[in-house]
Design a protein around this motif. Structure first.
Motif, mmCIF file in Angstrom:
data_model
loop_
_atom_site.group_PDB
_atom_site.id
_atom_site.type_symbol
_atom_site.label_atom_id
_atom_site.label_comp_id
_atom_site.label_asym_id
_atom_site.label_seq_id
_atom_site.Cartn_x
_atom_site.Cartn_y
_atom_site.Cartn_z
ATOM 1 N N SER A 195 0.838 -1.197 0.000
ATOM 2 C CA SER A 195 0.000 0.000 0.000
ATOM 3 C C SER A 195 0.880 1.256 0.000
ATOM 4 N N ASP A 196 0.422 2.292 -0.749
ATOM 5 C CA ASP A 196 1.181 3.545 -0.840
ATOM 6 C C ASP A 196 1.121 4.315 0.468
ATOM 7 N N PRO A 197 2.198 5.058 0.798
ATOM 8 C CA PRO A 197 2.075 6.018 1.897
ATOM 9 C C PRO A 197 0.998 7.056 1.559
ATOM 10 N N ILE A 198 0.387 7.624 2.584
ATOM 11 C CA ILE A 198 -0.763 8.506 2.377
ATOM 12 C C ILE A 198 -0.399 9.722 1.527
ATOM 13 N N GLY A 199 0.850 10.215 1.650
ATOM 14 C CA GLY A 199 1.260 11.385 0.865
ATOM 15 C C GLY A 199 1.113 11.119 -0.625
ATOM 16 N N ILE A 200 1.492 9.907 -1.049
ATOM 17 C CA ILE A 200 1.383 9.554 -2.465
ATOM 18 C C ILE A 200 -0.083 9.468 -2.859
ATOM 19 N N LYS A 201 -0.899 8.898 -1.980
ATOM 20 C CA LYS A 201 -2.327 8.785 -2.295
ATOM 21 C C LYS A 201 -2.942 10.155 -2.533
ATOM 22 N N ILE A 202 -2.574 11.119 -1.667
ATOM 23 C CA ILE A 202 -3.146 12.456 -1.805
ATOM 24 C C ILE A 202 -2.702 13.090 -3.120
ATOM 25 N N PRO A 245 -11.763 -4.779 3.030
ATOM 26 C CA PRO A 245 -10.980 -3.550 2.943
ATOM 27 C C PRO A 245 -11.573 -2.551 1.937
#
Lengths: 165, 348, 351
Positions: free
Chosen positions: C34-41, C194
């Motif tokens: 799973s991507d870190p949240i920064g990348i998701k944003i 999920p």
């Protein structure tokens, strides 16, 4: 050490504050009372509650190139203590009945206090304001101590709690 | 409104050797943990004592916040029936009480810190009531500067992030108000100077935070301050840089200076948070900020060069955005994996 | 507690097979997918803007046909493309392209449906169209960003519909009840599916946001002065949700017999009734965040708490003198409760 700093700062905060209170009280007790003609305009500030913004008519009469960032105006008062603009102060002695008042140059000339704070829900009482009453000391420092209506009565809050709309 | 959420959000995920509930849930989903094992794991991670401590801290923080808010509301009401000296006396007595109580606690215990914070807040209330009483409305920036100045000593010894946070907010509010009320109307100070000023405050704060954190101050371990300072710093410089791109003809020297500072700041922060103090969240902030700027720049060029083909230019914009963002995410994913490999044991 | 220690504990308790433990350890060596949240944003923002810029181009194609049908058809084509692309590859650029296609296709399909439906009920048809498209795509398009944006948009649209179009204040309470229930149900379900997590996060954002919307309408500068009403039903709904949460954490309704839990429950209801339900929501989200170690949920709660206090300061109904008394009294109540809690042994607490 840490305790020492904290206590020292406490003394400093209280000292500075009470010194400022003392100076304001001196202006109020020894200052001369004058009335300034108002052109009123009222919102709520974040932590100080309801207030009314004030604009003094005298401030609109003063203009010119000699204005500095901060200086003194010379005013004279009539029998009702209503002040009128005489000239910009350049250091010459005052004629009898004249007094000095500090101004600051902002977006136009600003005379000391430009807002009046009052108890929540009293906006209607102060809507009748026509004059601001200032206490001015010899150095030209002023404290706004109240608002008066067109017949020079001091406006006081209505004791019964008016319901907020 | 979502800005702060995004900041805190950025810390959601990082490699974490400590057992955490999302990990337990993931294992359960893959069928590796039975229902009983899952419940047992949850009890290990969140035992009754942890809930007890959590509830106590929450009640303390909420309770203190509400009492303080109540005090602020009380004096904002501006009671006429209450004499001015009584008001001054009550607030000063409360400040003295907060300080004395805070000294009774062990140094830097949460309760003591909260009492110190309360004294800082009450100092603001005191100044506000002073303003109410003597109608000193003219220059509100004075209130914020005086407030920040008076509490500096307490903040300095507090070792409490919330105190510093308050102090920085006061300083910046004062600066903005000074610009609005004095600098702009009187000296025609450009907006860009204000931006550079705000950026400098945050830069100094950020540098101090990083030095303190490297020196090992435990209270600086939390990383939300870093993200907040960095985000304010970059945003303050972003605006003038953005303005230059939109209107290149109207670029004063200060605006240009701000743009150069933005460039240096972004590159510097990128280097620091990739190499020196690896932090995925901070790096993502920097990269996202740079991406936005790059897209605006490329978009500006595209709109200048291409005429009379509206639909095409929009399609071109979409491609530009996709390209830039893909490149950035590609880089970030690689950086994330590299950081993992370099420091697998980094705690969140 | 480290993962290895926890697993060892589970094995020694006999609830985990040692072989399974080894498999877990082996699996853990691989980096998280799973991507870190920064990348998701970043990916979310990029996808959203790319989609917006794609729309005029789709519009050109759509207008060459009957416009409503044209939008719908191009929207569906894009959505199908997005789903196929997403299934085919997980690499960066195609993934980003698929997200932009999905968002643009979604907007186009919704626009086409609204155009085809009655013009008299624009809000209702827009909400219905959005819900239908999202419902159809959600299970097949495996992207948390798309799912989150879609669910959040649904919540915002419905809230605005109630406030702006219907102008019926009591419906706000119904909305808050639905959001509270959604959070409660999804809290149980998301560990199993999920794919429901984005929906849960959207609900967690929407509940406090709806309360903020409600607070905004109660300020004197709000243009629709008729949109006023009692707030206490919302307080009760949120309090009920919070009490359920506490009881669940404490291990079932039987635990209500403990006097301290009863005190907490009572305090919560009083706090909500006299101040603002927003504070209860913040407490509840902090609790969920702590229970599930979900920093996202805790972060949302921390951001909304001061927002509620500021709005409470500015909303009318009662004057500052009353607010001051109530807020101070609530604060003292909480501090007293903390003092009481301190006197109890941790072992007696909840688990």
């Amino acid at each position: 050490m840490r305790t020492g700093i904290i206590l020292f700062m406490l003394a400093l905060v209280l000292g500075v504050f009470n010194h400022s209170v003392l100076r304001k009280e001196q202006t109020i007790s020894t200052g001369r009372s004058i009335l300034l003609d108002l052109a009123p305009r009222d919102p709520r500030s974040l932590i100080q509650g309801d207030y009314m913004q004030l604009r003094y008519r005298i401030a609109e009469q003063v203009s010119g190139d000699q204005l500095r960032d901060k200086g003194l105006l010379v005013l004279s008062t009539d029998s009702n203590r209503v002040a009128e603009f005489v000239r910009l102060d350049v250091g010459e002695p005052l004629a009898p009945g004249e007094l000095r008042l500090i101004y600051r140059l902002r977006d136009g000339v600003r005379l000391g206090p430009d807002s009046f704070m009052f108890q929540e829900g009293q906006a209607n009482t102060y809507a009748a304001a026509r004059y601001g009453e200032l206490k001015v000391d010899a150095a030209g420092q002023a404290v706004l101590i109240g608002l008066r209506d067109s017949s020079f009565n001091l406006l006081t809050p209505v004791p019964s709690k008016s319901s907020p709309e | 409104m979502f800005g702060p959420v995004l900041i805190v959000l950025t810390y959601m995920e990082s490699h974490d050797p400590t057992a955490r509930i999302p990990w337990i849930e993931a294992l359960a989903r893959e069928g590796l943990l039975s229902e009983t094992a899952q419940d047992s794991a949850r009890r290990h991670i969140r035992p009754a004592s942890a809930w007890h401590a959590w509830a106590q801290n929450l009640l303390l923080m909420l309770g203190a916040t509400l009492v303080l808010a109540g005090v602020v509301f009380f004096f904002a009401y501006n009671w006429q029936a209450m004499g001015r000296f009584l008001k001054f006396g009550v607030i000063q007595a409360a400040i003295v009480a907060c300080i004395l109580v805070s000294l009774r606690f062990r140094d830097h215990a949460l309760s003591g810190n909260i009492m110190l914070m309360a004294a800082c807040m009450l100092t603001g209330v005191l100044l506000a009531v002073f303003g109410q009483t003597y109608q000193t409305g003219a220059d509100a920036y004075e209130l914020f500067f005086a407030w920040a100045l008076l509490i500096t000593g307490w903040v300095a010894v507090s070792q409490f992030a919330a105190c510093w946070f308050l102090w920085l907010i006061l300083l910046q509010t004062g600066t903005v108000l000074y610009w609005v009320q004095v600098a702009e109307p009187l000296h025609h100070t450009p907006f860009e100077t204000l931006c550079i000023g705000i950026a400098s405050i945050n830069l100094l704060g950020l540098i101090a935070r990083e030095i303190g954190s490297v020196m090992g101050f435990a209270w600086l371990k939390a990383r939300w301050h870093r993200a907040l300072l960095l985000m304010t710093l970059l945003s303050a410089l972003f605006i003038p840089t953005f303005a230059i791109i939109l209107d290149i003809d109207d670029s004063s020297a200060t605006r240009l200076a701000a743009a150069i500072l933005w460039l240096i700041g972004s590159a510097g922060a990128g280097f620091v948070y990739r190499k020196l103090l690896p932090d995925m969240a901070a790096l993502s902030l920097v990269v996202t900020n740079a991406c936005l700027m790059l897209i605006v720049l490329l978009g500006r060029i595209a709109f200048d060069q291409v005429h009379n083909m509206e639909a095409f230019i929009f399609l071109l914009m979409a491609v530009i955005i996709l390209g830039v963002v893909s490149l950035a995410t590609f880089y970030l994913r690689r950086a994330s994996r590299a950081m993992h490999a370099e420091q697998p044991e980094r705690a969140p | 507690m480290k993962q290895s220690k926890l697993l060892a504990n589970l094995v020694s308790e006999g609830v985990l097979d040692p072989d399974v433990r080894d498999r877990i350890v082996e699996q853990n060596r691989q980096p998280a997918e799973s991507d870190p949240i920064g990348i998701k944003i970043l990916a979310g923002i990029g996808g959203w803007f790319a989609a917006l810029f794609l729309l005029p181009f789709i519009g050109m194609i759509a207008d060459s046909m009957n416009s409503g049908i044209g939008w719908l058809v191009s929207g569906i084509v894009l959505l199908v493309l997005a789903i196929l692309l997403r299934r085919k590859t997980q690499s960066t650029f195609p993934g980003q392209l698929a997200l932009a296609f999905a968002l643009a296709g979604h907007l186009a399909a919704v626009g086409g449906l609204v155009e085809g439906l009655s013009n008299r009920y624009e809000w209702v048809s827009a909400i219905l169209a959005h819900a239908v498209v999202m419902g159809a795509v959600y299970p097949f398009f495996n992207s948390g960003i798309y799912r989150f944006i879609g669910a959040l948009a649904l919540g915002i649209m419905v809230t605005l519909w109630v406030i702006v179009e219907l102008d019926a204040f009591p419906l706000i309470h119904a909305l808050i009840a639905i959001e509270t229930l959604t959070i409660g149900i999804l809290m149980q379900e998301r560990s199993r599916h999920p794919s429901l997590n984005p929906l849960f996060v959207a609900a967690v954002c929407m509940l406090p946001a709806t309360l903020v919307f409600m607070d905004v309408t109660q300020m004197d500068s709000w243009w629709h002065s008729s949109f006023r009403g009692a707030i206490w039903p919302s307080s009760l709904i949120v309090a009920a949700g919070l009490v359920t949460l506490f009881v669940r954490i404490a291990g079932g309704w039987g635990s209500l017999r403990r006097p301290w839990l009863l005190a907490v429950v009572l305090a919560v209801i009083l706090l909500g009734l006299f101040t603002t339900p927003g504070i209860l929501v913040a407490i509840g989200l902090l609790g969920i965040g702590f229970a599930d170690q979900d920093r996202l949920v805790s972060a949302i709660a921390f951001v909304f708490l001061p927002v509620f206090l500021v709005f409470y300061y500015y909303t009318l109904h009662v004057d500052l003198a009353y607010k001051s008394a109530v807020v101070t009294a609530s604060g003292i109540l909480l501090l007293a409760l903390r003092w009481g809690l301190r006197q109890l042994q941790p072992a007696e607490g909840a688990s």
